[in-house]
Design an enzyme around this catalytic site. Structure first.
Site, PDB file in Angstrom:
ATOM      1  N   CYS A 380       0.839  -1.198   0.000  1.00  0.00           N
ATOM      2  CA  CYS A 380       0.000   0.000   0.000  1.00  0.00           C
ATOM      3  C   CYS A 380       0.881   1.258   0.000  1.00  0.00           C
ATOM      4  O   CYS A 380       1.487   1.595  -1.002  1.00  0.00           O
ATOM      5  CB  CYS A 380      -0.969  -0.033   1.188  1.00  0.00           C
ATOM      6  N   HIS A 515      -3.591  -5.208   0.287  1.00  0.00           N
ATOM      7  CA  HIS A 515      -3.096  -5.742   1.558  1.00  0.00           C
ATOM      8  C   HIS A 515      -3.183  -7.265   1.548  1.00  0.00           C
ATOM      9  O   HIS A 515      -4.146  -7.846   2.060  1.00  0.00           O
ATOM     10  CB  HIS A 515      -3.909  -5.170   2.722  1.00  0.00           C
ATOM     11  N   GLU A 517      -1.723  -9.392   3.316  1.00  0.00           N
ATOM     12  CA  GLU A 517      -1.672 -10.005   4.650  1.00  0.00           C
ATOM     13  C   GLU A 517      -3.059 -10.364   5.173  1.00  0.00           C
ATOM     14  O   GLU A 517      -3.204 -11.256   6.019  1.00  0.00           O
ATOM     15  CB  GLU A 517      -0.965  -9.076   5.647  1.00  0.00           C
TER      16      GLU A 517
END
Length: 543
Positions: A380, A515, A517
């Site tokens: 990001c 993102h 994750e």
């Protein structure tokens, strides 16, 4: 029909109700049951989207674009079930809905009160859309006795009488502190916590007791006697070296057996915990280690990067290595040479963030990684800073910057004013509200065939990832940057929004606007994190 398990907390906050809920959900899943997990947050914010990372920690984003509590990340990682906006609600959201109905005249002139209107709204949320689930686990944020939590406790008290007998149980997570001078665990705080809970009409069925040592039989007996629960329902929740050891530990302590007994369900087969055993073996017996530097803006609050930490551990599990984290506040690099901080690491990760503070330090981290051939992963904001670094130091655009920091003659990164979500056009302006106005949730991206990132994803050219951002790389600079080696290897399907950049001649340098994750699981590590840790492992063997 679903059965309901309410998880409350007492004595102190941050005991791990979310983790306990996720672990119990995983155990019930391992027995073949279908589970759903939900979180009730008593704060007045509509959602955590505009809350400071230092106060709230991570904002976990769902596929459908909800900004939610970080505990929903635990739920997803432990059960594999994607959370939705219907799995998290706050007092602020409930009040907003009630007041909207009141202004519309839905209550036909009635006086709006906490009981029954607020409590009814909470109960409606809890029991809605649960068809097909065997168990619904509901975590109540905060601790018993908190003023803001009282409507939630009243609602879950009422719901036991609303539903058929035997369809609701309460689990109370509490702390047994050890007093070194006395040489014993103390049960009195738990007794008082349960007394508070019982005073509002809730009798816990199970006590889940956090402790750093075994609970003596006499203390179990005392807790059972004074808290009015069976001695077998006093469950030891010992501290664990890894959160992924918790499901096996809770099973060994008898939690899932006691839950089924509380519902009068005969346990037919033991839970299938083979995959949990396998990943814990990998965690306990790594074949190597790598060190990853996280150059962030909120490193003083590790919970701000909760999913990131877990995704890196998943990458370690995939590669059978231990991932050691070196936390570095990005502002340090604005005044000091990054080399002494980064020369020993095997990979550099620059995560998301907002605002100008520390931005130049992140740019310096990207420069160090590019020039020293250290694996770099920009997420990001970390991707945006890597693009600005390339513009300044490779393409000669010395004034390259982001409009997030103020007016700039070279806006390499700018505010998104419109984008496509599904079949609808979303529009935003600088003057709009901050809350709920970012590009949120899952969006597709098209990968350049033959690119490194396409190979990381297994050769596919279409992916879907979760986003949370308001600014985007300016495609007007795309050709100039690509001429200097920074390739735009992933774009939105309409070709308007850059999603991924990479250097082809670098060992591993990838920046992503999304993102990843948020979608990583211990049993299914995200390919980008698995590949990044693998690149760090290769780098560790070169030094």
């Amino acid at each position: 029909m679903a059965r309901y398990i309410f998880i409350t907390g007492g004595v102190v906050s941050s005991l791990g109700k979310g983790l306990a809920s996720a672990a119990l959900g995983a155990l019930l899943q391992a027995r073949g049951y279908k589970v759903r997990l939900r979180k009730l947050d008593p704060y007045l914010n509509l959602d955590p989207g505009t809350m400071s990372p230092y106060q709230h920690g991570e904002v976990f984003v769902t596929d459908d674009g909800a900004e939610t509590d970080l505990d929903l990340g635990h739920y997803e990682r432990f059960t594999g079930r994607p959370a939705t906006k219907q799995d998290n609600i706050t007092t602020g959201r409930i009040y907003q809905d009630i007041l909207t109905k009141e202004r519309r005249g839905d209550y036909l002139g009635a006086t709006i009160q906490v009981v029954p209107h607020v409590t009814n709204a909470i109960k409606e949320f809890i029991v809605s859309d649960n068809d097909g689930y065997d168990f619904v686990l509901v975590e109540i944020g905060g601790t018993v006795g908190d003023i803001e939590g009282l409507p939630f406790f009243e609602a879950i008290r009422q719901i036991k009488n609303d539903l058929p007998r035997g369809d609701v149980i309460y689990i109370h997570l509490t702390l047994l502190p050890y007093i070194p001078s006395a040489g014993e665990l103390k049960t009195k705080p738990t007794q008082h916590s349960v007394k508070e809970l019982r005073s509002i009409g809730i009798q816990p069925d199970i006590l889940l007791c956090r402790t750093d040592r075994p609970i003596p039989k006499e203390e179990r007996r005392k807790l059972g006697l004074f808290c009015n629960v069976r001695e077998s329902a006093v469950i030891e929740a010992r501290d664990a070296d890894s959160i992924y050891a918790v499901p096996e530990a809770y099973h060994a302590a008898g939690l899932d057996d006691e839950v089924l007994a509380a519902f009068a369900i005969a346990a037919k087969e033991p839970p299938q915990l083979g995959r949990w055993h396998e990943i814990n073996e990998r965690i306990r017996n790594p074949e190597g280690a790598v060190t990853i530097a996280i150059v962030g803006k909120y490193t003083g609050m590790k919970d701000a990067y909760k999913s990131l930490i877990e995704a890196l551990s998943h990458g370690g599990i995939a590669n059978k290595v231990q991932v050691k984290l070196d936390w570095i506040e990005s502002e340090v690099f604005e005044n000091e040479d990054p080399a002494p901080f980064l020369e020993h690491v095997n990979g550099i990760l620059v995560p998301g963030g907002f605002g100008q503070r520390g931005a130049e330090g992140k740019i310096e981290a990207a420069r160090f990684a590019r020039e020293r051939n250290v694996p770099y992963f920009g997420i990001c904001f970390g991707m945006q800073m890597a693009v600005i670094e390339a513009a300044r130091n490779l393409a000669g655009i010395e004034q390259a910057n982001s409009t997030e920091f103020g007016p700039t003659p070279e806006p390499l990164v700018g505010l998104m004013t419109e984008w496509v979500r599904g079949n609808e056009l979303e529009k935003r302006s600088q003057a709009g509200d901050l809350g709920g106005t970012m590009r949120l949730g899952a969006y597709p991206a098209t990968l350049k065939r033959g690119s490194r990132v396409s190979q990381v994803y297994g050769g596919v050219t279409e992916i879907s990832e979760r986003h949370r951002h308001r600014y985007e790389v300016n495609t007007a600079y795309k050709d100039r940057l690509e001429q200097h080696g920074l390739k735009f290897s992933g774009m939105s399907p309409d070709g308007v929004l850059p999603e991924i950049v990479e250097y082809e001649d670098h060992p591993w340098f990838i920046g992503v606007q999304f993102h990843p994750e948020l979608k990583s699981r211990p049993f299914d590590p995200h390919p980008l994190f698995a590949s990044f840790v693998q690149a760090a492992l290769v780098q560790s063997r070169l030094v």
